[in-house]
Design a protein around this motif. Sequence first.
Motif, short mmCIF file in Angstrom:
data_model
loop_
_atom_site.label_atom_id
_atom_site.label_comp_id
_atom_site.label_asym_id
_atom_site.label_seq_id
_atom_site.Cartn_x
_atom_site.Cartn_y
_atom_site.Cartn_z
N ILE A 299 88.16 52.80 13.81
CA ILE A 299 87.90 53.67 14.96
C ILE A 299 86.82 54.67 14.59
CG2 ILE A 299 88.87 55.42 16.49
CD1 ILE A 299 91.52 53.95 16.30
N ASP A 300 85.81 54.74 15.43
CA ASP A 300 84.72 55.69 15.27
C ASP A 300 85.18 57.04 15.83
OD1 ASP A 300 82.41 57.22 15.33
OD2 ASP A 300 81.15 55.60 16.11
N PRO A 301 85.28 58.08 14.99
CA PRO A 301 85.76 59.37 15.49
C PRO A 301 84.90 59.95 16.61
CG PRO A 301 85.21 59.51 13.13
CD PRO A 301 84.94 58.12 13.59
N LYS A 302 83.65 59.55 16.67
CA LYS A 302 82.76 60.05 17.73
C LYS A 302 83.11 59.44 19.08
CE LYS A 302 79.06 60.82 14.47
NZ LYS A 302 77.84 60.28 13.89
N LYS A 303 83.59 58.19 19.05
CA LYS A 303 83.97 57.52 20.31
C LYS A 303 85.39 57.90 20.69
CE LYS A 303 80.77 53.71 19.87
NZ LYS A 303 80.58 52.27 19.84
N GLY A 304 86.26 58.04 19.69
CA GLY A 304 87.60 58.57 19.89
C GLY A 304 88.52 57.82 20.83
N ASN A 305 88.28 56.54 21.08
CA ASN A 305 89.21 55.82 21.94
C ASN A 305 89.39 54.39 21.45
OD1 ASN A 305 87.01 54.30 22.88
ND2 ASN A 305 86.62 55.72 24.53
#
Length: 76
Positions: A12-18
Amino acid sequence: MEYKVVPFVASIDPKKGNTSHVVEQLQETIRNHVNLGWEYVGLESVITYVQPEYGCFGLGAKPGFTTSNQMVVFKR
């Protein structure tokens, strides 16, 4: 019938967060194997117990733990 099982570790990319990023990763894994002639069967969870490490005289000891791994199953 032949079966193939591949590990699936979502990132999971923390910038996308979903979870849409995880969905894209799973879709890409399925698409790649379908293009190689495999048919998607399902996503399975494998629960594993990792044995404890006792260390030397108890130093550096680590307790055992349970972990869950996702596996994508294909057949042809």
